[in-house]
Scaffold this motif. Structure first.
Motif, mmCIF file in Angstrom:
data_model
loop_
_atom_site.group_PDB
_atom_site.id
_atom_site.type_symbol
_atom_site.label_atom_id
_atom_site.label_comp_id
_atom_site.label_asym_id
_atom_site.label_seq_id
_atom_site.Cartn_x
_atom_site.Cartn_y
_atom_site.Cartn_z
ATOM 1 N N HIS A 1 -9.514 1.837 3.352
ATOM 2 C CA HIS A 1 -9.835 1.614 1.937
ATOM 3 C C HIS A 1 -8.758 0.787 1.236
ATOM 4 C CE1 HIS A 1 -11.725 2.926 -1.941
ATOM 5 N NE2 HIS A 1 -10.497 2.689 -2.387
ATOM 6 N N GLU A 2 -7.509 1.254 1.333
ATOM 7 C CA GLU A 2 -6.431 0.571 0.611
ATOM 8 C C GLU A 2 -6.143 -0.817 1.193
ATOM 9 O OE1 GLU A 2 -5.636 1.618 -2.145
ATOM 10 O OE2 GLU A 2 -6.350 3.679 -2.014
ATOM 11 N N MET A 3 -6.292 -0.979 2.496
ATOM 12 C CA MET A 3 -6.114 -2.308 3.073
ATOM 13 C C MET A 3 -7.275 -3.224 2.696
ATOM 14 S SD MET A 3 -3.167 -2.573 4.388
ATOM 15 C CE MET A 3 -3.229 -4.037 5.430
ATOM 16 N N GLY A 4 -8.421 -2.647 2.392
ATOM 17 C CA GLY A 4 -9.513 -3.445 1.841
ATOM 18 C C GLY A 4 -9.122 -4.056 0.506
ATOM 19 N N HIS A 5 -8.490 -3.249 -0.349
ATOM 20 C CA HIS A 5 -7.947 -3.769 -1.610
ATOM 21 C C HIS A 5 -6.927 -4.882 -1.331
ATOM 22 C CE1 HIS A 5 -9.767 -0.965 -4.354
ATOM 23 N NE2 HIS A 5 -9.174 0.096 -3.836
ATOM 24 N N SER A 6 -6.015 -4.592 -0.417
ATOM 25 C CA SER A 6 -4.898 -5.511 -0.189
ATOM 26 C C SER A 6 -5.367 -6.856 0.361
ATOM 27 C CB SER A 6 -3.880 -4.877 0.773
ATOM 28 O OG SER A 6 -3.134 -3.883 0.115
ATOM 29 N N ILE A 7 -6.311 -6.824 1.289
ATOM 30 C CA ILE A 7 -6.766 -8.091 1.867
ATOM 31 C C ILE A 7 -7.658 -8.839 0.884
ATOM 32 C CG2 ILE A 7 -8.029 -9.134 3.794
ATOM 33 C CD1 ILE A 7 -6.937 -6.936 5.563
ATOM 34 N N HIS A 8 -8.379 -8.107 0.037
ATOM 35 C CA HIS A 8 -9.090 -8.756 -1.072
ATOM 36 C C HIS A 8 -8.077 -9.504 -1.952
ATOM 37 C CE1 HIS A 8 -12.276 -8.173 -4.509
ATOM 38 N NE2 HIS A 8 -12.037 -9.441 -4.246
ATOM 39 N N VAL B 1 0.850 -1.193 0.000
ATOM 40 C CA VAL B 1 0.000 0.000 0.000
ATOM 41 C C VAL B 1 0.884 1.241 0.000
ATOM 42 C CG1 VAL B 1 -1.596 1.396 1.382
ATOM 43 C CG2 VAL B 1 -2.001 -1.057 1.111
ATOM 44 N N LEU B 2 0.614 2.154 -0.916
ATOM 45 C CA LEU B 2 1.244 3.466 -0.908
ATOM 46 C C LEU B 2 0.265 4.466 -0.311
ATOM 47 C CD1 LEU B 2 3.473 5.227 -3.397
ATOM 48 C CD2 LEU B 2 1.296 6.336 -2.911
ATOM 49 N N LEU B 3 0.725 5.201 0.693
ATOM 50 C CA LEU B 3 -0.037 6.283 1.303
ATOM 51 C C LEU B 3 0.770 7.579 1.220
ATOM 52 C CD1 LEU B 3 -1.167 4.616 4.688
ATOM 53 C CD2 LEU B 3 -2.529 4.800 2.601
ATOM 54 N N ASN B 4 0.094 8.672 1.490
ATOM 55 C CA ASN B 4 0.763 9.946 1.772
ATOM 56 C C ASN B 4 0.070 10.503 3.013
ATOM 57 O OD1 ASN B 4 2.798 10.961 -0.482
ATOM 58 N ND2 ASN B 4 1.173 9.812 -1.513
ATOM 59 N N TYR B 5 0.325 9.847 4.139
ATOM 60 C CA TYR B 5 -0.442 10.072 5.365
ATOM 61 C C TYR B 5 -0.181 11.461 5.947
ATOM 62 C CZ TYR B 5 -2.605 9.157 9.878
ATOM 63 O OH TYR B 5 -3.412 9.218 10.991
ATOM 64 N N ASN B 6 -1.277 12.175 6.260
ATOM 65 C CA ASN B 6 -1.171 13.544 6.768
ATOM 66 C C ASN B 6 -1.910 13.755 8.081
ATOM 67 O OD1 ASN B 6 0.357 15.742 5.503
ATOM 68 N ND2 ASN B 6 -0.652 15.103 3.623
ATOM 69 N N GLY B 7 -2.402 12.685 8.701
ATOM 70 C CA GLY B 7 -2.953 12.811 10.038
ATOM 71 C C GLY B 7 -4.395 13.240 10.141
ATOM 72 N N THR B 8 -5.145 13.213 9.038
ATOM 73 C CA THR B 8 -6.558 13.595 9.076
ATOM 74 C C THR B 8 -7.437 12.356 9.189
ATOM 75 O OG1 THR B 8 -6.916 13.458 6.686
ATOM 76 C CG2 THR B 8 -6.029 15.533 7.560
ATOM 77 N N ILE B 9 -8.706 12.575 9.524
ATOM 78 C CA ILE B 9 -9.651 11.462 9.574
ATOM 79 C C ILE B 9 -9.817 10.855 8.177
ATOM 80 C CG2 ILE B 9 -11.719 12.879 9.216
ATOM 81 C CD1 ILE B 9 -11.431 9.845 11.602
ATOM 82 N N ASN B 10 -9.687 11.686 7.149
ATOM 83 C CA ASN B 10 -9.757 11.177 5.785
ATOM 84 C C ASN B 10 -8.635 10.185 5.511
ATOM 85 O OD1 ASN B 10 -11.022 11.433 3.023
ATOM 86 N ND2 ASN B 10 -8.915 11.994 2.530
ATOM 87 N N ASP B 11 -7.456 10.463 6.074
ATOM 88 C CA ASP B 11 -6.326 9.547 5.906
ATOM 89 C C ASP B 11 -6.584 8.211 6.607
ATOM 90 O OD1 ASP B 11 -4.638 11.233 4.379
ATOM 91 O OD2 ASP B 11 -4.130 12.343 6.176
#
Length: 609
Positions: free
Chosen positions: A400-407, A384-394
């Motif tokens: 979301h992306e871990m949903g892809h990964s575990i799928h 998973v590639l993120l650009n984490y910025n500390g918001t609830i959206n992040d």
């Protein structure tokens, strides 16, 4: 100096260099290749494999064993290619300014084109076999029986498959066809520079796409206006070049659609997943027919924000203060784990393993590819590639992306390589189901009025941005490709006019749609994967239904859902989803989602008094 992400320096100042980042928060691509030297070994091995395909060309139907051996060779080559390509491209995304990794990615892309050309004879040769011969081979060979659906999917493509020489030519054109997307990615990630913006505390901060997401949600209207104007003014400077990139991408879509004898680019794009045109049209048309709730929500936003004129830069700011600010990455992971408890212990154990085993590249650095994604290859764990910025959206992006990964993890563990990768049509279902479950958990556990208002607003924003906004994107794509099919030029001004009119129609009379937003089409990377975005809409509608089933019906629906994750592409996507409990050939899931939007808006209005 080591870059200390958890002290929140990730959220201010100049972006750090890659070499200054803490390795604890970086993905471990060494799990694919321990070194570039090992990558080179596989690259050379695959190059040596390519001539072997000539031994089978024209001889697939000499015997069942010959056919099986040829498919095994193709699978082995594609497994190696998947690892080579994923590693090279992900390395290039760590810092898009580093030429060594761009070179690796270019070489991997070239080798992929050569492999595609080498195996291009398979489909035409299978389609040219005498009637009944393929079925006879399957009956004679137990090894071939697992490929029944693979062969069925090839046979249905008979009207759109060309001769062997023509298929090889199309395969060789693949590298050229990828040009517009690669140019766009490099230009917007590595070359395009944004000005500095003065934040809420008076600090000058270098603007980036990732930081724009944070600024556009600022409670300080001056900050979000400055960020909005700076971002879109920068894109406007390059509008003609960006229009040429997008126009070239659309022309590539048209080239392939016409070459394969499809009536339209849309038909050609949907046929790869065996999705009827009616499903796409239902997405755009159903949402177009139900814009009134969105207009009502925009009017509510204007009222709550108490602004004399609602502007485009006012669309993303929360209606109340965000209850969670500068959330540490570790805290975010804990929130996701709690939110996904309804999926059961096995799912949670895989999720926790991913968090603890360097699947994720967490923070932004200079030159890093913007956005977020999940990727990987058969035989390795997902990344998973993120650009984490500390918001609830992040936090939701992690879910979301871990949903892809575990799928991906479930599909790869339970399907042979030939069926291991699920289709893009299904890709957004698991990821969005994760978001829906996390949001339900946070709303149910909110302890005060403001938190509940914030989360309900977030819920409405999810539907606005994932259903309404992505449907608008799908609307734009249908229009732009239709223009290209008629021979109309896709100039910057024409594209901007279309975009402006769509924003006016979708958002309604309560907002002032200024001219700066007209260039927004130029910053959407998904437009370089034509007709992808409608799947966010169908995925969200399906996820809304599935998450409710999991929450309300317990173990039986959870088991059925986990079984859905294991299916890969072992059947047609529409059927896999239908077996999971959602029928996307009907407009009902979309209408149900709009009904939920209205229900939550009524609840929000009640809380706001």
């Amino acid at each position: 100096m080591l870059y200390q992400q958890e002290n929140n320096s990730a959220f201010s100042g100049v972006l750090p260099k890659r070499e200054d980042m803490d390795s604890m928060y970086m993905w471990k691509l060494e799990d694919i290749y321990i070194s570039i030297e090992k990558w080179e070994e596989d690259f050379k091995n695959l190059e040596k494999m390519l001539p072997r395909f000539q031994e089978y060309q024209g001889h697939l139907f000499e015997s069942p064993q010959k056919l099986f051996e040829s498919i095994q060779l193709m699978e082995n080559a594609e497994i190696i290619m998947g690892k080579l390509y994923a590693y090279a491209v992900m390395k290039s995304h760590e810092d898009t300014s580093k030429e060594i990794y761009q070179a690796l990615a270019d070489r991997a892309g070239s080798l992929l084109t050569k492999l595609s050309a080498a195996v291009s004879f398979y489909t035409p040769e299978i389609l040219s076999a005498e009637d009944g011969l393929l079925q006879s081979f399957i009956n004679q060979s137990s090894d071939l029986k697992k490929y029944v659906f693979f062969f069925e999917n090839i046979l249905r493509m008979r009207p759109h498959t060309l001769s062997q020489s023509e298929e090889e030519l199309l395969a060789r054109a693949g590298e050229v066809a990828r040009g517009p997307e690669e140019i766009f990615s490099l230009f917007t990630n590595a070359d395009m520079k944004f000005p500095t913006v003065v934040d809420e505390k008076g600090n000058e901060v270098e603007l980036s796409e990732e930081r724009y997401i944070r600024f556009i949600r600022s409670k300080d209207r001056r900050v979000r206006q400055d960020a909005y104007e700076s971002l879109f003014d920068t894109y406007s400077k390059y509008k003609n070049s960006l229009a040429a990139m997008y126009s070239s991408s659309v022309k590539s879509d048209l080239f392939y659609a016409q070459s394969r004898k499809y009536e339209s680019c849309l038909e050609g794009a949907l046929d790869s997943d065996h999705i009827p045109l009616s499903v796409y049209d239902a997405v755009v048309d159903t949402i177009r027919e139900n814009l009134a709730p969105l207009h009502e929500y925009v009017a509510l936003r204007k009222e709550v924000l108490e602004v004399p004129e609602l502007r485009m830069h006012d669309l993303y700011v929360p209606l109340v203060d965000e209850p969670h600010k500068d959330i540490s990455y570790d805290e975010a992971c804990s929130m996701v784990l709690k939110g996904l408890e309804p999926l059961g212990k096995e799912y949670l154990s895989i999720l926790k393993h991913g968090f603890e085993s360097s699947w994720i590249d967490v923070y932004e650095n200079q030159g890093k590819r913007k956005g977020a994604y999940s990727w990987g290859s058969y035989g390795t764990h997902p990344y998973v590639l993120l650009n984490y910025n500390g918001t609830i959206n992040d936090v939701f992006t992690i879910a979301h992306e871990m949903g892809h990964s575990i799928h991906t993890w479930y599909s790869h563990k339970n399907q042979p390589f030939i069926y291991a990768d699920y289709t893009i049509f299904l890709a957004e279902v698991a990821s969005t189901t994760n978001e829906a479950l996390l949001l339900h958990y946070l709303i149910e556990n909110s302890t005060d009025r403001n938190t509940r208002i914030y989360l309900l607003n977030y819920f409405l924003e999810q539907i606005r941005t994932t259903v309404y906004r992505q449907a608008m994107f799908a609307d734009f794509e249908r229009t732009s490709h239709s223009m290209a099919e008629k021979g109309d030029p896709l100039t910057a001004d024409r594209l901007s006019t279309i975009w402006h009119d769509l924003n006016v129609a979708y958002y309604g009379p309560s907002i002032s749609v200024d001219n700066r937003i007209d260039i927004e089409w130029a910053r959407i990377p998904h437009f370089y994967s034509a007709f992808y975005v409608y799947k966010y809409v169908t995925g969200y509608a399906a996820a809304t239904s599935l998450s409710q089933q999991i929450l309300n019906d317990g173990e039986i629906k959870r088991t059925r859902y986990l079984d859905f994750l294991k299916q890969g592409s072992s059947s047609y996507s529409i059927n896999i989803l239908k077996n999971a409990g959602v029928d996307m050939t009907s407009s009902a899931p979309l209408e149900e989602t709009i009904a939920v939007f209205k229900e939550k808006m009524a609840e929000l209005k009640e809380l706001l008094g």
